[in-house]
Design a protein around this motif. Structure first.
Motif, PDB file in Angstrom:
ATOM      1  N   ALA A 179       0.837  -1.195   0.000  1.00 26.45           N
ATOM      2  CA  ALA A 179       0.000   0.000   0.000  1.00 26.45           C
ATOM      3  C   ALA A 179       0.863   1.232   0.000  1.00 26.45           C
ATOM      4  O   ALA A 179       1.938   1.261   0.581  1.00 26.45           O
ATOM      5  CB  ALA A 179      -0.919   0.007   1.219  1.00 26.45           C
ATOM      6  N   THR A 217      -5.723   1.834   4.330  1.00 23.16           N
ATOM      7  CA  THR A 217      -5.714   0.657   3.465  1.00 23.16           C
ATOM      8  C   THR A 217      -6.747  -0.362   3.919  1.00 23.16           C
ATOM      9  O   THR A 217      -7.507  -0.911   3.119  1.00 23.16           O
ATOM     10  CB  THR A 217      -4.322   0.000   3.482  1.00 23.16           C
ATOM     11  OG1 THR A 217      -3.367   0.961   3.043  1.00 23.16           O
ATOM     12  CG2 THR A 217      -4.284  -1.205   2.564  1.00 23.16           C
ATOM     13  N   LEU A 270     -10.275   0.803   3.048  1.00 20.19           N
ATOM     14  CA  LEU A 270     -10.578   0.690   1.624  1.00 20.19           C
ATOM     15  C   LEU A 270     -10.777  -0.757   1.211  1.00 20.19           C
ATOM     16  O   LEU A 270     -11.696  -1.089   0.465  1.00 20.19           O
ATOM     17  CB  LEU A 270      -9.458   1.328   0.797  1.00 20.19           C
ATOM     18  CG  LEU A 270      -9.463   2.855   0.728  1.00 20.19           C
ATOM     19  CD1 LEU A 270      -8.202   3.355   0.052  1.00 20.19           C
ATOM     20  CD2 LEU A 270     -10.698   3.351  -0.011  1.00 20.19           C
ATOM     21  N   SER A 309      -9.950   0.747 -10.857  1.00 25.29           N
ATOM     22  CA  SER A 309     -10.501   1.767  -9.968  1.00 25.29           C
ATOM     23  C   SER A 309     -12.010   1.606  -9.888  1.00 25.29           C
ATOM     24  O   SER A 309     -12.652   1.052 -10.788  1.00 25.29           O
ATOM     25  CB  SER A 309     -10.143   3.179 -10.463  1.00 25.29           C
ATOM     26  OG  SER A 309     -10.610   3.373 -11.786  1.00 25.29           O
ATOM     27  N   ARG A 316     -13.298   4.881  -5.500  1.00 27.37           N
ATOM     28  CA  ARG A 316     -12.830   5.012  -4.115  1.00 27.37           C
ATOM     29  C   ARG A 316     -11.367   4.638  -3.953  1.00 27.37           C
ATOM     30  O   ARG A 316     -10.717   5.066  -3.008  1.00 27.37           O
ATOM     31  CB  ARG A 316     -13.681   4.139  -3.191  1.00 27.37           C
ATOM     32  CG  ARG A 316     -15.132   4.555  -3.093  1.00 27.37           C
ATOM     33  CD  ARG A 316     -15.927   3.524  -2.330  1.00 27.37           C
ATOM     34  NE  ARG A 316     -15.906   2.232  -3.026  1.00 27.37           N
ATOM     35  CZ  ARG A 316     -16.427   1.119  -2.526  1.00 27.37           C
ATOM     36  NH1 ARG A 316     -16.948   1.129  -1.318  1.00 27.37           N
ATOM     37  NH2 ARG A 316     -16.389  -0.009  -3.218  1.00 27.37           N
ATOM     38  N   MET A 317     -10.847   3.820  -4.843  1.00 28.29           N
ATOM     39  CA  MET A 317      -9.472   3.364  -4.732  1.00 28.29           C
ATOM     40  C   MET A 317      -8.930   3.056  -6.116  1.00 28.29           C
ATOM     41  O   MET A 317      -9.679   2.902  -7.076  1.00 28.29           O
ATOM     42  CB  MET A 317      -9.379   2.130  -3.830  1.00 28.29           C
ATOM     43  CG  MET A 317     -10.296   0.972  -4.221  1.00 28.29           C
ATOM     44  SD  MET A 317      -9.756  -0.053  -5.606  1.00 28.29           S
ATOM     45  CE  MET A 317      -8.395  -0.896  -4.853  1.00 28.29           C
ATOM     46  N   ARG A 318      -7.593   2.973  -6.200  1.00 27.38           N
ATOM     47  CA  ARG A 318      -6.929   2.544  -7.425  1.00 27.38           C
ATOM     48  C   ARG A 318      -5.964   1.415  -7.083  1.00 27.38           C
ATOM     49  O   ARG A 318      -5.290   1.457  -6.056  1.00 27.38           O
ATOM     50  CB  ARG A 318      -6.139   3.696  -8.061  1.00 27.38           C
ATOM     51  CG  ARG A 318      -6.993   4.807  -8.610  1.00 27.38           C
ATOM     52  CD  ARG A 318      -6.142   5.814  -9.386  1.00 27.38           C
ATOM     53  NE  ARG A 318      -5.123   6.443  -8.545  1.00 27.38           N
ATOM     54  CZ  ARG A 318      -4.107   7.165  -9.022  1.00 27.38           C
ATOM     55  NH1 ARG A 318      -3.962   7.326 -10.329  1.00 27.38           N
ATOM     56  NH2 ARG A 318      -3.232   7.715  -8.197  1.00 27.38           N
ATOM     57  N   LEU A 319      -5.912   0.435  -7.930  1.00 21.52           N
ATOM     58  CA  LEU A 319      -5.041  -0.709  -7.719  1.00 21.52           C
ATOM     59  C   LEU A 319      -4.203  -0.900  -8.968  1.00 21.52           C
ATOM     60  O   LEU A 319      -4.718  -1.269 -10.025  1.00 21.52           O
ATOM     61  CB  LEU A 319      -5.856  -1.968  -7.417  1.00 21.52           C
ATOM     62  CG  LEU A 319      -5.080  -3.242  -7.088  1.00 21.52           C
ATOM     63  CD1 LEU A 319      -4.204  -3.039  -5.855  1.00 21.52           C
ATOM     64  CD2 LEU A 319      -6.035  -4.414  -6.873  1.00 21.52           C
ATOM     65  N   MET A 349      -1.688  -0.753  -3.977  1.00 23.43           N
ATOM     66  CA  MET A 349      -2.770   0.207  -3.791  1.00 23.43           C
ATOM     67  C   MET A 349      -2.216   1.619  -3.912  1.00 23.43           C
ATOM     68  O   MET A 349      -1.227   1.973  -3.258  1.00 23.43           O
ATOM     69  CB  MET A 349      -3.398   0.009  -2.415  1.00 23.43           C
ATOM     70  CG  MET A 349      -4.776   0.636  -2.288  1.00 23.43           C
ATOM     71  SD  MET A 349      -6.043  -0.443  -2.969  1.00 23.43           S
ATOM     72  CE  MET A 349      -6.042  -1.746  -1.742  1.00 23.43           C
ATOM     73  N   ARG A 373      -2.982   5.962  -4.022  1.00 22.27           N
ATOM     74  CA  ARG A 373      -3.906   6.975  -3.514  1.00 22.27           C
ATOM     75  C   ARG A 373      -4.975   7.268  -4.558  1.00 22.27           C
ATOM     76  O   ARG A 373      -4.691   7.282  -5.752  1.00 22.27           O
ATOM     77  CB  ARG A 373      -3.155   8.259  -3.176  1.00 22.27           C
ATOM     78  CG  ARG A 373      -2.264   8.163  -1.941  1.00 22.27           C
ATOM     79  CD  ARG A 373      -1.679   9.513  -1.598  1.00 22.27           C
ATOM     80  NE  ARG A 373      -0.818   9.447  -0.419  1.00 22.27           N
ATOM     81  CZ  ARG A 373      -1.271   9.502   0.819  1.00 22.27           C
ATOM     82  NH1 ARG A 373      -2.571   9.610   1.032  1.00 22.27           N
ATOM     83  NH2 ARG A 373      -0.438   9.434   1.842  1.00 22.27           N
ATOM     84  N   PRO A 374      -6.216   7.537  -4.129  1.00 22.21           N
ATOM     85  CA  PRO A 374      -7.265   7.900  -5.083  1.00 22.21           C
ATOM     86  C   PRO A 374      -6.889   9.177  -5.830  1.00 22.21           C
ATOM     87  O   PRO A 374      -6.132  10.013  -5.341  1.00 22.21           O
ATOM     88  CB  PRO A 374      -8.495   8.110  -4.196  1.00 22.21           C
ATOM     89  CG  PRO A 374      -8.184   7.409  -2.920  1.00 22.21           C
ATOM     90  CD  PRO A 374      -6.701   7.498  -2.741  1.00 22.21           C
TER      91      PRO A 374
END
Length: 249
Positions: A4, A11, A14, A152, A155-158, A191, A193-194
């Motif tokens: 993360a 983390t 999310l 995405s 709420r989050m990006r991976l 992970m 940050r958005p």
């Protein structure tokens, strides 16, 4: 290996939100032999590799030993093969015209176990070929760059990809830098940050211009976005997902 870029509490929150929104329940441990529908659970197939052959595409993977594995399209067209005694299978198909969405499915007798994943073939098989996974990183099957995908959901990006070796991959985004160690297959995920706007992601010394997520409009759909393909799709439970697939190296 997944790392993360921000604090453990953020983390955890999310991941918990993502899991509750779209992840399927964890499957119980099963013995290797084929089990009947009466047992209450059949393992969905896992698509692991693709090869381009003169006659089209060849997919391989693992499923319940002896089961029938089906790749089924929304139009009803299907491609199938039987898994051997070790659960290995191979499905051959002609290269599709245009983009093709397929859902993997295991059949044992009258029991069918559709996978929550989606297999996407872009551009007649000449573009990215990827398994889009609910609650997990997209798995590129084609010869993708070190950054294979950015998933995405607002709420989050991976970010995820595959490295050439076992050395840690340096990932930079949003003014932060993290080294992530690949697994035994060279695959890594991280992970991020958005971000409400497009930004730059650096991975393994290469620069990628993430174009932002695909919000609104119909799903599923595929479009060009920057130096890659942006995909809108719906995961388990109707959760909307957006995935960016950078062009192959």
């Amino acid at each position: 290996m997944k790392r993360a870029m921000f604090g453990k509490a953020a983390t955890a929150a999310l991941l918990a939100a993502l899991a509750s929104a779209c992840a399927p329940p964890a499957a119980p441990q099963r013995p290797a032999e084929v089990e009947s529908a009466a047992a209450g659970w059949t393992r969905p197939p896992e698509i692991q590799t693709v090869q381009r052959a003169r006659s089209g595409l060849v997919f391989t993977g693992e499923a319940e030993p002896g089961a029938r594995v089906v790749l089924r399209s929304e139009s009803g067209a299907a491609y199938a093969a039987a898994a051997d005694g070790r659960g290995r299978f191979e499905i051959r198909m002609a290269a599709p015209a245009g983009d093709l969405w397929l859902r993997p499915e295991t059949q044992i007798g009258q029991d069918a176990a559709p996978s929550p994943d989606r297999l996407l073939i872009i551009g007649d098989g000449r573009g990215p070929i990827a398994v889009l996974r609910t609650g997990g990183p997209t798995r590129r099957l084609d010869h993708a760059p070190v950054l294979g995908a950015v998933d995405s959901d607002g709420r989050m990006r991976l970010a995820s990809g595959r490295a050439a070796g076992s050395a840690p991959v340096l990932v930079q985004a949003g003014g932060e830098s993290v080294r992530v160690t690949p697994d035994a297959e060279g695959r890594w995920s991280l992970m991020l940050r958005p971000s409400d706007v497009a930004d730059e992601i650096q991975a393994g010394g290469a620069r990628f211009a993430w174009p932002g997520e695909l919000a609104g409009g119909p799903a599923p759909r595929v479009e060009r976005a920057g130096q890659g393909w942006r995909v809108a799709w719906t995961g388990a439970g109707g959760a909307r997902q957006s995935t960016w697939l950078p062009d192959a190296a």
